[in-house]
Design a protein around this motif. Structure first.
Motif, PDB file in Angstrom:
ATOM      1  N   ASN A  88       2.730  15.409  -4.213  1.00  0.00           N
ATOM      2  CA  ASN A  88       2.941  16.329  -3.138  1.00  0.00           C
ATOM      3  C   ASN A  88       1.909  16.310  -2.103  1.00  0.00           C
ATOM      4  OD1 ASN A  88       0.627  17.514  -4.511  1.00  0.00           O
ATOM      5  ND2 ASN A  88       1.612  19.058  -5.408  1.00  0.00           N
ATOM      6  N   GLU A  89       1.743  17.395  -1.310  1.00  0.00           N
ATOM      7  CA  GLU A  89       0.602  17.252  -0.208  1.00  0.00           C
ATOM      8  C   GLU A  89      -0.465  17.438  -0.612  1.00  0.00           C
ATOM      9  OE1 GLU A  89      -0.895  17.636   3.520  1.00  0.00           O
ATOM     10  OE2 GLU A  89       1.110  16.988   2.867  1.00  0.00           O
ATOM     11  N   ARG A  92      -1.548  13.711  -1.478  1.00  0.00           N
ATOM     12  CA  ARG A  92      -1.553  13.010  -0.350  1.00  0.00           C
ATOM     13  C   ARG A  92      -3.084  13.249   0.239  1.00  0.00           C
ATOM     14  NH1 ARG A  92       3.917  13.785   0.040  1.00  0.00           N
ATOM     15  NH2 ARG A  92       3.689  15.721   1.111  1.00  0.00           N
TER      16      ARG A  92
END
Length: 498
Positions: A88-89, A92
């Motif tokens: 997910n974010e 990242r």
């Protein structure tokens, strides 16, 4: 022990994508770093260095710096593994900032306490005072800075001048306080905490240059993971020791927590000076803790979260675990194991990722509620163990041991007729520090203003003596104190390892 044919500082490359990061698990240089730290004599030494209460003084099996480091590494690896597999974010963000490699955080956790001197934090404070007052070392002594000096200068694997020759990733992950003394300001740890001396700054700059997206003064992601894991382990495993030893009095703890809850309105009306002047009155210390959290960490401190943390610790620790004295039975062991395992699992699952963290926090942090709970857990042993008069008396004696050692070795090296017979390692460390200060005076004199000649030599000699005494175990410090006083009855045994 594994070897490498290339310089791991040069070979280390940062992953550019999450997929590349995932495939980096087999990065051989990180594994080499971990093994070099684990095979280091400085690492083995931690088994005989005080965590909070000296093993010799406690008369029972308690955590030492080595067992603590092993457990920090276990907690850190679990957190890093979880973060590095997120798609997910948050995953990242972690990858973009440099990654959360499980072996890197293990290595940082293994190394993070290498610089702690004999007798725990008491030894750290004593050597800091002696470094400044005896030798004019304005930077004094700090355990975290000593850790960095060990892995990059004092310890050696197979080549002189580069320490253990670790990758930039691991060296950066050790930098919990990536600044020199007095530069912390409002950051976590403040001006009293720092992670390197001026003579080691060139190496620090090189390590941090591998992380261009990490803001100056901020930890790398892997360092944040290690730092949080240290907090988790410290808050729970020291509680384990004190519970086993029967040092946590349920009645005293209960009075503090229940009085705070019952008289909260009155306590909130008192000024901080009044609270600090009467910490023995139940409820005052807990309210003082809240005031300090609110003042230093307004970015996360919340009165409701604090009250909930107090209630949880009161229920699960005071009315739960501590209410039933530890008696050494299998049932007691199971109860303690369930308590510790449950808390660690919950705190590990309370991790948050921040691209732009507060100046007092890191890219990886505990969520608001877990942060307050760890603060209250730490309060238990800070207030009810570290402030005990019997411990204070014992620690003052330990401080005297270190003071006699520093003064004794300084006098020895001043004795021109007998200095050549000083311990070989002490002479080597003074020579190494002399080289470091001369290089600093030549290449970066603005970092530590030095007067030529005697001033430089005095500081170098002082740093070498402090490096030497800080590298001792508790037992070695006590034994050497007896040797210097001519009191030992086992001369040859006591003198081994000088």
């Amino acid at each position: 022990m594994p070897e490498t044919t290339t310089d791991p500082r040069e070979a280390r490359t940062l992953p550019e994508t999450l997929n590349e990061f995932q495939s980096a698990e087999g990065h051989p240089h990180f594994r080499v770093d971990l093994e070099r730290i684990r095979f280091s004599p400085f690492y083995s030494r931690l088994s005989a260095v005080t965590q909070v209460i000296s093993q010799a003084g406690a008369g029972l099996a308690v955590h030492n710096r080595l067992t603590h480091s092993v457990k920090v590494a276990a907690v850190a690896r679990a957190i890093a593994t979880h973060l590095s597999t997120r798609r997910n974010e948050h995953g990242r963000i972690v990858a973009e900032l440099g990654g959360a490699h499980a072996v890197v955080v293990q290595a940082a956790a293994a190394a993070h306490d290498l610089g702690h001197p004999p007798f725990g934090h008491l030894g750290e404070q004593t050597l800091d005072r002696l470094a400044r007052t005896r030798f004019g070392l304005t930077e004094g002594f700090e355990g975290n800075a000593q850790t960095y000096r060990i892995i990059t200068r004092l310890d050696e694997h197979d080549r002189p001048g580069v320490g253990l020759n670790l990758t930039a990733a691991v060296r950066a992950a050790v930098l919990k306080y990536p600044w020199r003394r007095g530069q912390g300001g409002a950051r976590r740890g403040g001006s009293s905490k720092f992670n390197h001396y001026a003579i080691d700054e060139p190496d620090v700059r090189q390590a941090l240059a591998a992380y261009p997206l990490i803001e100056p003064g901020q930890q790398t992601v892997e360092c944040s993971i290690m730092d949080i894991s240290d907090d988790i382990a410290y808050s729970l495993h020291d509680l384990d020791d004190f519970y086993r030893a029967g040092l946590l009095n349920p009645a005293t703890l209960s009075a503090e927590f229940r009085t705070w809850h019952r008289e909260l309105v009155r306590l909130r009306s008192l000024d901080e000076a009044a609270l600090a002047a009467d910490t023995r009155t139940p409820g005052h210390s807990l309210e003082l803790l809240w005031r300090q959290l609110g003042r230093k960490d307004a970015w996360i401190a919340d009165p409701d979260a604090f009250a909930e943390a107090v209630a949880k610790v009161s229920t699960e620790v005071i009315d739960g675990l501590v209410a039933e004295p530890f008696d050494g039975s299998l049932a007691s062991e199971r109860s303690l194991a369930r308590f510790t395992t449950g808390w660690i699992a919950r705190l590990q699952s309370s991790i948050e990722v921040h691209r732009n963290p507060d100046i007092r926090s890191g890219h990886i942090s505990l969520n608001r509620q877990a942060w307050h709970e760890v603060a209250v857990l730490k309060f238990l042993h800070q207030r009810f163990i570290l402030e005990r008069p019997d411990l204070a008396v014992y620690q003052r004696g330990q401080a005297s041991v270190l003071e006699r050692l520093v003064d004794g070795f300084a006098a020895w090296l001043d004795d021109q007729r007998d200095a050549r017979r000083a311990p070989r390692r002490l002479i080597d460390l003074v020579a190494l520090a002399t080289d470091d200060y001369r290089r600093l005076a030549r290449d970066a004199p603005e970092l530590v203003p030095l007067q030529a000649g005697a001033d430089l030599d005095r500081r170098a000699r002082g740093r070498g003596i402090i490096d030497y005494v800080a590298s001792l175990t508790d037992a070695q410090a006590t034994s050497l104190d007896a040797l210097l006083a001519g009191r030992t009855e086992r001369l040859w045994d006591a003198g081994q390892g000088l």
